[in-house]
Design a protein around this motif. Structure first.
Motif, PDB file in Angstrom:
ATOM      1  N   GLY A  24       0.822  -1.202   0.000  1.00 60.20           N
ATOM      2  CA  GLY A  24       0.000   0.000   0.000  1.00 60.20           C
ATOM      3  C   GLY A  24       0.853   1.248   0.000  1.00 60.20           C
ATOM      4  O   GLY A  24       2.040   1.208   0.353  1.00 60.20           O
ATOM      5  N   ALA A  25       0.266   2.348  -0.394  1.00 55.44           N
ATOM      6  CA  ALA A  25       1.013   3.607  -0.418  1.00 55.44           C
ATOM      7  C   ALA A  25       1.273   4.122   0.993  1.00 55.44           C
ATOM      8  O   ALA A  25       2.270   4.799   1.241  1.00 55.44           O
ATOM      9  CB  ALA A  25       0.232   4.654  -1.217  1.00 55.44           C
ATOM     10  N   LYS A  26       0.362   3.789   1.908  1.00 50.12           N
ATOM     11  CA  LYS A  26       0.495   4.200   3.304  1.00 50.12           C
ATOM     12  C   LYS A  26       0.423   2.969   4.190  1.00 50.12           C
ATOM     13  O   LYS A  26      -0.208   1.975   3.835  1.00 50.12           O
ATOM     14  CB  LYS A  26      -0.623   5.181   3.691  1.00 50.12           C
ATOM     15  N   ILE A  27       1.065   3.051   5.352  1.00 53.15           N
ATOM     16  CA  ILE A  27       1.023   1.932   6.290  1.00 53.15           C
ATOM     17  C   ILE A  27      -0.416   1.634   6.700  1.00 53.15           C
ATOM     18  O   ILE A  27      -0.809   0.471   6.858  1.00 53.15           O
ATOM     19  CB  ILE A  27       1.896   2.226   7.528  1.00 53.15           C
ATOM     20  N   SER A  28      -1.208   2.670   6.831  1.00 53.69           N
ATOM     21  CA  SER A  28      -2.609   2.473   7.230  1.00 53.69           C
ATOM     22  C   SER A  28      -3.395   1.663   6.194  1.00 53.69           C
ATOM     23  O   SER A  28      -4.453   1.114   6.508  1.00 53.69           O
ATOM     24  CB  SER A  28      -3.287   3.828   7.460  1.00 53.69           C
ATOM     25  N   ASP A  29      -2.881   1.571   4.953  1.00 53.01           N
ATOM     26  CA  ASP A  29      -3.561   0.791   3.917  1.00 53.01           C
ATOM     27  C   ASP A  29      -3.515  -0.707   4.201  1.00 53.01           C
ATOM     28  O   ASP A  29      -4.405  -1.446   3.778  1.00 53.01           O
ATOM     29  CB  ASP A  29      -2.929   1.053   2.546  1.00 53.01           C
ATOM     30  N   PHE A  30      -2.457  -1.167   4.893  1.00 50.54           N
ATOM     31  CA  PHE A  30      -2.310  -2.616   5.082  1.00 50.54           C
ATOM     32  C   PHE A  30      -2.079  -3.015   6.540  1.00 50.54           C
ATOM     33  O   PHE A  30      -1.947  -4.202   6.835  1.00 50.54           O
ATOM     34  CB  PHE A  30      -1.163  -3.155   4.215  1.00 50.54           C
ATOM     35  N   TYR A  31      -2.056  -2.055   7.456  1.00 54.75           N
ATOM     36  CA  TYR A  31      -1.828  -2.388   8.867  1.00 54.75           C
ATOM     37  C   TYR A  31      -2.938  -3.303   9.382  1.00 54.75           C
ATOM     38  O   TYR A  31      -4.129  -3.020   9.251  1.00 54.75           O
ATOM     39  CB  TYR A  31      -1.780  -1.124   9.717  1.00 54.75           C
TER      40      TYR A  31
END
Length: 728
Positions: A24-31
């Motif tokens: 994902g572009a951001k950690i929050s996308d796959f956390y």
């Protein structure tokens, strides 16, 4: 150059960096993508089943079996949607590592087809062999049954590999007769004891507090070494540390590695490892170079303690698996290399109420400061009362190598508070408590209003085993390979015990007519005075501190077998029994298991030293010596005088002396090992291995390392420290 060593070094020089794919572009996308967390539970569970899980997590209520059936069905549906084909109960036996037994979701149907099934019974309970794991005699081989039982407070997760995906369900592990056979059961009991005791004390100050959770942040230090070099070192491969090896000319003395630029290969590994960890809901936040060459650290955001420890155990497994993809080996041994820093697992501990207050964070008002001081002083008092037990909780054969040098705290348990808090406690101890308090007056007469106690108001003391660092205590003595459950069980247990005693002492004064604040302050003052000897602000490495600690009556137990004695003392067994954390049988079993592990690890090292010396070191030295002898013969034959080959003769003689010493001492070590093996009592056997067998390790190593400097580099078979420590 030795063929195997040469091939390994060639492999290192031709390494390419594998591509790391971040999902994902951001950690929050796959956390948390691979975690069956509350959000996914809400998507897959009925409202009733979801509430049942939440109640189990937050209140500890048991989950009815019909609800477990719903949860199992939902968990299976989610896991299969992610590609999982198998499930396992994931538990933490007393090996120090994690364990798992995989079962497929599928079951054959009567018509010859297959169906995918995962029942509530399979979720709630399984039966691994309890006799094949360390159990301290609780289970005989012919009494093999044990149970793993689901721990709903730690969410299920999916482990991915190149060949498949498995649903992992965190569980406890107990014997058929109910004794704990893992690290998690005692931890959960200690946390429950702390919760109750802390809530009772919190209610002196805030009646809205209904629950107190222990919070933990674990800083994980580790070394990386190239996999090809690791595989050519039998000592690293079998024991996790180098039994031989001369210090590199350049080590950490220039202090250029700490917080330095992360090497590109290491950066790729870290990114890959963090990605896998974050998908598993492990909230890694920090990464950096540590002090020693090829040493690094990662650290997560703080979590509830049971989950934090599960995540750390999972993290160590993830690190090892990801490292292989990058042709690295992660070294979690506390002291893999002599002469440079070892690795620890710093445990940052605090207590958080259901109202969101950190009980170890000072407030801005006298009332809040008094609440803070209550929990702060009780923690100090608990460590003072049970310092030897805390020392035993971090004892291991590998941590014995580390304690007392290179930023590792000494074996003497002391507490560092910082100058401001130290002064505050001194002032409270020496001041008179007023018996006449008005509602708007200060809390005591003769003491100025407690100042705002600032976080991080003082430098850290890296030589302190237990240091206050602003709004938490940091237990720095835990080893890098350890399961933090052991020290955290003890810390939470002794603080719970101390808080119970505090409430009894305060309530006695209140019943005698003292006002609540006066009673609180009176007992706080008493505890400050009683525990003063455990507080130390100086250099824990100094010889002066050892002498001063002795005059204070503080223990300095440097080896594991003797440190473990406290586990079976009457005082500690009473503590365990009063809190229900360990039965007498369980504590005795753990004592036996730890001693057994201690001597067996030394036994392995002793055997390996003998093998490597006999099969590798001495033959290599003799081969080079023979070359020198042939050289001397040739020089004689052409008529040169002795002065022309005196250097060769000197090296030949020195090699002979080293080889003779090594051979004689290995033979003596083997004799001592044989004697130790005949000892039946585990404690005596462990002490014999520690004091008799292990005493040969360093002298043998010294002479092997001298040979490393004498023997021609191209003949030396083992990768040297300069090759192991500096990642290419």
């Amino acid at each position: 150059m030795s063929n195997i060593r040469f091939q390994a070094l060639q492999a290192v020089l031709t390494r390419t960096i594998p591509e790391v794919k971040v999902p994902g572009a951001k950690i929050s996308d796959f956390y948390g993508a691979n975690v069956f967390d509350k959000k996914k539970m809400m998507d897959y569970l009925s409202k009733e089943a979801y509430q049942s899980i939440v109640s189990a997590i937050e209140i500890g209520e048991p989950i009815p079996r019909d609800m477990a059936e719903q949860v199992a069905s939902a968990m299976k549906a989610w896991a299969m949607s992610k590609g999982a084909t198998h499930y396992t109960h994931w538990f933490q036996p007393l090996t120090g590592t994690t364990a798992e037994k995989h079962d497929a979701f599928f079951e054959p149907a009567a018509d010859g087809s297959a169906i995918e099934r995962f029942s509530g019974d399979a979720l709630a309970q399984q039966e691994p062999d309890a006799s094949s794991f360390p159990n301290g005699g609780i289970r005989n081989t012919f009494e093999a049954r044990g149970y793993t039982a689901w721990d709903p407070s730690s969410p299920a997760f999916i482990i991915e590999s190149n060949t498949g995906k498995t649903l992992c369900i965190p569980t406890v592990f107990v014997s058929y007769t109910g004794e704990a056979l893992d690290y998690k059961v005692p931890l959960l009991k200690a946390l429950s004891a702390l919760d109750k005791a802390a809530v009772d004390v919190c209610n002196y100050f805030d009646k809205s507090v209904e629950k107190v959770n222990a919070s933990l942040g674990i800083e994980q230090e580790y070394f990386l070494v190239d996999l090809a070099l690791f595989n050519t070192r039998p000592d690293l491969y079998l024991t996790g540390r180098t039994l031989f090896g001369h210090e590199s000319a350049k080590g950490q003395q220039l202090e250029d590695h700490y917080f330095g630029s992360i090497p590109e290969r290491v950066y790729a590994f870290m990114l890959d490892m963090e990605t896998e960890a974050l998908k598993l809901g492990i909230p890694l936040k920090t990464r950096h170079n540590e002090v020693a060459p090829s040493q690094f650290e990662c650290a997560p955001v703080y979590e509830e303690i049971n989950l934090a420890i599960d995540h750390n155990q999972l993290l160590m497994d993830v690190m090892d698996k990801v490292a292989k993809r990058h042709n690295f080996k992660v070294l979690l041994h506390e002291k893999p290399y002599a002469g440079i820093n070892g690795s620890g697992k710093h445990n940052n501990w605090s207590m958080i109420t259901n109202t969101g207050k950190n009980l170890l964070s000072p407030g801005k008002t006298p009332k809040n400061n008094l609440m803070f001081l209550t929990f702060f002083v009780n923690t100090v008092r608990a460590v003072y009362e049970y310092a030897d037990l805390l020392r035993a909780s971090i004892a291991s054969v590998s941590n014995d190598h580390r304690l007392g040098a290179n930023e590792a705290p000494p074996a003497i348990i002391s507490i560092f508070l910082g100058s401001q808090l130290n002064d505050v406690l001194d002032e409270i101890e020496t001041s008179r408590i007023s018996k006449k308090i008005k509602e708007d007056s200060l809390l005591w007469q003769g003491i100025p209003k407690i100042p705002q106690i600032l976080r991080d108001n003082t430098d850290r003391n890296r030589t302190s085993p237990f240091a206050f660092t602003g709004n938490k205590f940091e237990l720095r003595a835990v080893g890098s390979s350890a399961n933090s459950s052991s020290p955290m069980t003890i810390l939470n247990l002794i603080v719970a015990d101390q808080l119970k005693k505090f409430k009894v002492d305060v309530d006695k004064l209140i019943k005698k007519g003292e006002k609540k604040d006066i009673a609180l302050l009176t007992i706080i003052k008493k505890y400050i005075k009683e525990s003063k000897s455990i507080r130390f602000e100086g250099n824990g490495y100094s010889e002066e501190w050892e002498k001063e600690a002795a005059t204070r009556g503080l223990s300095n137990i440097k080896t594991t077998p003797k440190a473990l004695d406290v586990l079976v003392t009457e005082k500690v067994e009473k503590l365990f029994a009063d809190t229900g954390v360990y039965t007498k049988r369980e504590s005795e079993a753990r004592h036996e298991i730890l001693l057994d592990s201690f001597y067996k690890k030394l036994q392995i090292e002793a055997r390996l030293i003998g093998e490597m010396v006999t099969n590798v070191i001495i033959p290599t030295a003799i081969t080079y010596q023979s070359k020198l002898i042939e050289n001397v013969k040739g020089l004689k034959e052409i008529g040169l005088n002795k002065e022309h080959y005196s250097a060769q003769l000197d090296i030949i003689e020195r090699i002979s002396k080293h080889v003779t010493f090594i051979k004689d001492n290995v033979d003596q070590m083997i004799d001592e090992r044989r004697k130790a093996n005949k000892i039946d009592d585990l404690r005596e056997k462990s002490i014999a291995y520690d004091e008799k067998v292990k005493s040969y390790f360093e002298p043998i190593r010294y002479h092997v390392d001298k040979l490393e400097l004498l023997v021609e580099d191209s003949l030396w078979p083992l990768p040297k420290f300069r090759e192991l420590l500096f990642i290419k």
